[in-house]
Design an enzyme around this catalytic site. Structure first.
Site, PDB file in Angstrom:
ATOM      1  N   ALA A  20       0.839  -1.199   0.000  1.00 55.17           N
ATOM      2  CA  ALA A  20       0.000   0.000   0.000  1.00 55.17           C
ATOM      3  C   ALA A  20       0.872   1.247   0.000  1.00 55.17           C
ATOM      4  O   ALA A  20       2.022   1.223   0.438  1.00 55.17           O
ATOM      5  CB  ALA A  20      -0.914   0.012   1.225  1.00 55.17           C
ATOM      6  N   ASP A  21       0.302   2.326  -0.489  1.00 54.38           N
ATOM      7  CA  ASP A  21       0.990   3.611  -0.451  1.00 54.38           C
ATOM      8  C   ASP A  21      -0.048   4.721  -0.474  1.00 54.38           C
ATOM      9  O   ASP A  21      -1.167   4.538  -0.958  1.00 54.38           O
ATOM     10  CB  ASP A  21       1.948   3.774  -1.621  1.00 54.38           C
ATOM     11  CG  ASP A  21       3.121   4.686  -1.279  1.00 54.38           C
ATOM     12  OD1 ASP A  21       3.102   5.330  -0.213  1.00 54.38           O
ATOM     13  OD2 ASP A  21       4.051   4.761  -2.082  1.00 54.38           O
ATOM     14  N   THR A  22       0.329   5.855   0.066  1.00 55.24           N
ATOM     15  CA  THR A  22      -0.564   7.008   0.154  1.00 55.24           C
ATOM     16  C   THR A  22       0.159   8.243  -0.364  1.00 55.24           C
ATOM     17  O   THR A  22       1.346   8.422  -0.088  1.00 55.24           O
ATOM     18  CB  THR A  22      -0.995   7.237   1.615  1.00 55.24           C
ATOM     19  OG1 THR A  22      -1.677   6.065   2.070  1.00 55.24           O
ATOM     20  CG2 THR A  22      -1.914   8.428   1.757  1.00 55.24           C
ATOM     21  N   SER A  57      -3.682   3.697  -2.222  1.00 51.38           N
ATOM     22  CA  SER A  57      -3.845   2.555  -3.117  1.00 51.38           C
ATOM     23  C   SER A  57      -3.261   1.328  -2.445  1.00 51.38           C
ATOM     24  O   SER A  57      -2.273   1.421  -1.716  1.00 51.38           O
ATOM     25  CB  SER A  57      -3.125   2.792  -4.441  1.00 51.38           C
ATOM     26  OG  SER A  57      -3.680   3.905  -5.096  1.00 51.38           O
TER      27      SER A  57
END
Length: 104
Positions: A20-22, A57
């Site tokens: 995940a990454d933001t 995401s």
């Protein structure tokens, strides 16, 4: 997706991997993660009293079949006007909090 597949080679057994990454988007520009305390303060000042959005995401990969699913969520955020000292206090407290995890 890249983070999940990057971790795939380090997983010796079958299972699922979550990557995940933001990112924060202000005025159609992605704000990169702050390099240091001063950079964090400048970012907080930039979003003070402004509307922006945050996109997270994630990707889940089956390590056996390498099949994956991805999804993204967008959250619209409106920051209140921060006082002159608030970005400094916040950036300092976050850095101290992160450092405490590294020390443990």
């Amino acid at each position: 997706k890249n983070k999940a597949f990057g971790a795939l080679k380090n997983i010796p057994q079958e299972g699922y991997i979550l990557g995940a990454d933001t990112v924060v988007v202000l005025d159609s520009k992605i704000l990169i993660k702050p390099k240091d305390r001063n950079d964090a303060i400048n970012i907080l000042k930039a979003i003070s009293n402004r509307k922006h959005f945050v996109v997270t995401s994630h990707c889940i990969v089956d390590s056996e079949t390498e099949k994956y699913i991805t999804n993204s969520t967008t959250t619209f955020v409106e920051f209140n006007n921060l006082s002159a000292s608030m970005p400094i206090v916040f950036a300092s407290s976050v850095i101290n909090h992160c450092l405490s995890f590294l020390i443990i």
